[in-house]
Design a protein around this motif. Structure first.
Motif, mmCIF file in Angstrom:
data_model
loop_
_atom_site.group_PDB
_atom_site.id
_atom_site.type_symbol
_atom_site.label_atom_id
_atom_site.label_comp_id
_atom_site.label_asym_id
_atom_site.label_seq_id
_atom_site.Cartn_x
_atom_site.Cartn_y
_atom_site.Cartn_z
ATOM 1 N N THR A 1 0.834 -1.205 0.000
ATOM 2 C CA THR A 1 0.000 0.000 0.000
ATOM 3 C C THR A 1 0.863 1.247 0.000
ATOM 4 O O THR A 1 0.578 2.221 -0.706
ATOM 5 C CB THR A 1 -0.932 0.010 1.225
ATOM 6 N N LYS B 1 -10.095 -4.284 -4.189
ATOM 7 C CA LYS B 1 -8.823 -3.709 -4.630
ATOM 8 C C LYS B 1 -8.772 -3.551 -6.147
ATOM 9 O O LYS B 1 -8.108 -2.641 -6.666
ATOM 10 C CB LYS B 1 -7.653 -4.560 -4.148
ATOM 11 N N TYR C 1 -0.588 -2.395 -6.045
ATOM 12 C CA TYR C 1 -1.865 -2.483 -5.345
ATOM 13 C C TYR C 1 -2.559 -3.816 -5.624
ATOM 14 O O TYR C 1 -3.218 -4.382 -4.752
ATOM 15 C CB TYR C 1 -2.773 -1.321 -5.765
#
Length: 439
Positions: free
Chosen positions: A41, A104, A221
């Motif tokens: 992250t 995500k 990510y």
């Protein structure tokens, strides 16, 4: 595995021992993979923030349009479209995301679309000019802002599922600080080239670099370990959007937060007026651009870690302190313009003031992001983010008329008016409860 050991080591270095063992407000299985998720992250946020800084709609995109001889009236739409376009659809985006147990990939999609549209603007800068270039950039920026909306809602929800309380603010602060360091290099480069023209080809390369940063952000990510979450409330997006607006009536804390956040827009709205005032007193536009970019990068580098750590203790107090800085600075600037306007003739003076303005703005930004993530969990967090961002989007459209006040008052008087609005926001934020208190 070497990567696993590296992420564990990095996590321990970034956190103190007590925080590294704490897992507040996330599932036990998610707690076990926090070190890797924290690293991934952090890196993705770094590339995302860096890309945003390189493709700055307040500075870089307007300069591109001026270089391409695009009409001035189109340039005035840049910031409202970039900000409002990302926020207005978020009630509907939130309804869509609510149906996804793994969210995500929504963020990844948003990042890739931002990269694609930025590549399109780079192509326009390299091949077109005049009104055609202007309309093409506006259309691409609209698509870009919608992609930002996807990432914005998903980011806060994924952060709340994967990173414990007491560590979210620091993560945001550290990533912003690292990005600020790279932005400093960009500002230094502009100072180095001095008054040499920055060609459309140079801007095209710059925007392609920003697009590459978003692609790298998406790659990192996408490797985050996210476990399925709530999907309750999925359904017709329009019906859900209308229903969720009622949160403003039924949830007093949320209503007060949205009002305070709206008033704190005064800090970001005052920033362009700092630049306009500086340009009124100096003709060194290229050097001035370098100084302002340098000031913005330095402010992120130096203040973001502090704001991040502070936000994990009290995001409410971070918003208050940040807004006090920006509001007091506006009063100081007004007094200087009234009593000693010749100070503005020094090319370094306004960038110094802008440096402190940016420090305060970074505080408000980190504080509000951490506050909204920590004030709720699950789908309620998604509702808070989407409702507040949609309403702020509407308000941003209306604030486009602030510039028209220049017909009846000076630039410094506009800044003073915005500072007064900021003080009102500080007063209301004092009434908000703490959300980082131990349970």
């Amino acid at each position: 595995m070497p990567i696993k050991k590296f992420t564990q080591h990095l996590n321990e270095r970034l956190q103190n021992e007590e925080d590294a063992r704490a897992c507040k407000a996330i599932e036990e299985r998610a707690c076990r993979v926090v070190p890797g998720n924290y690293f991934l992250t952090l890196i993705s946020y770094f590339f995302n923030t860096l890309a945003d800084s390189i493709a700055n709609a307040k500075v870089v995109i307007p300069w591109i349009m001026q270089t391409l001889n695009a009409p001035v009236f189109l340039i005035s739409f840049l910031v409202p479209i970039r900000e409002s376009g990302a926020m207005l659809p978020q009630l509907f985006i939130g309804a869509y995301i609510r149906q996804k147990p793994i969210r995500k990939w929504v963020w990844v999609l948003g990042a890739l679309l931002q990269a694609l549209t930025m590549g399109g603007i780079a192509l326009v800068a390299y091949t077109l000019e005049g009104m055609v270039a202007g309309y093409a950039i506006i259309a691409l920026l609209l698509l870009f802002s919608l992609a930002r909306g996807l990432s914005s809602v998903a980011a806060k929800d994924v952060l709340g599922k994967t990173i414990p309380k007491k560590r979210r603010g620091k993560l945001t602060g550290v990533s912003s600080s690292f990005a600020g360091l790279v932005v400093i290099v960009l500002g230094a480069y502009l100072l180095f080239v001095g008054e040499k023209p920055f060609s459309p080809e140079n801007f095209a390369v710059l925007l392609c670099l920003a697009g590459l940063c978003w692609i790298l952000a998406a790659i990192f990510y996408g490797n985050i370990t996210e476990y399925p979450g709530e999907t309750e409330g999925g359904g017709n997006a329009a019906a859900i959007a209308i229903k969720k607006i009622s949160l403003l009536k039924t949830d007093k804390m949320f209503r007060l937060f949205v009002i305070s956040r709206a008033l704190f827009l005064s800090s970001v709205l005052s920033a362009p007026f700092f630049i306009i005032l500086a340009q009124e007193y100096t003709n060194s536009n290229t050097y001035l651009l370098g100084f302002f970019i340098l000031a913005n990068g330095l402010s992120a580098l130096l203040s973001a870690p502090f704001w991040g750590n502070f936000a994990d203790l009290s995001s409410r107090k971070v918003m208050i302190v940040g807004a006090m800085i920006t509001s007091v600075l506006g009063v100081i600037l007004f007094c200087i313009d009234l009593l000693a306007p010749h100070w503005f003739a020094n090319i370094w003076f306004m960038p110094i003031l802008y440096f402190f303005l940016s420090i305060g703005y970074h505080g408000i930004r980190v504080g509000r992001k951490t506050y909204v993530v920590d004030m709720a969990e699950g789908n309620k967090r998604t509702d808070y983010v989407s409702v507040s961002n949609t309403l702020i989007g509407f308000i941003l459209l209306l604030t486009g008329f602030v510039g028209s006040l220049n017909a009846i008052m000076s630039i410094s008087s506009i800044i003073l008016t915005l500072s007064i609005v900021g003080f009102i926001g500080v007063y209301l934020t004092y009434k908000l409860p703490e959300v980082q208190e131990e349970e």
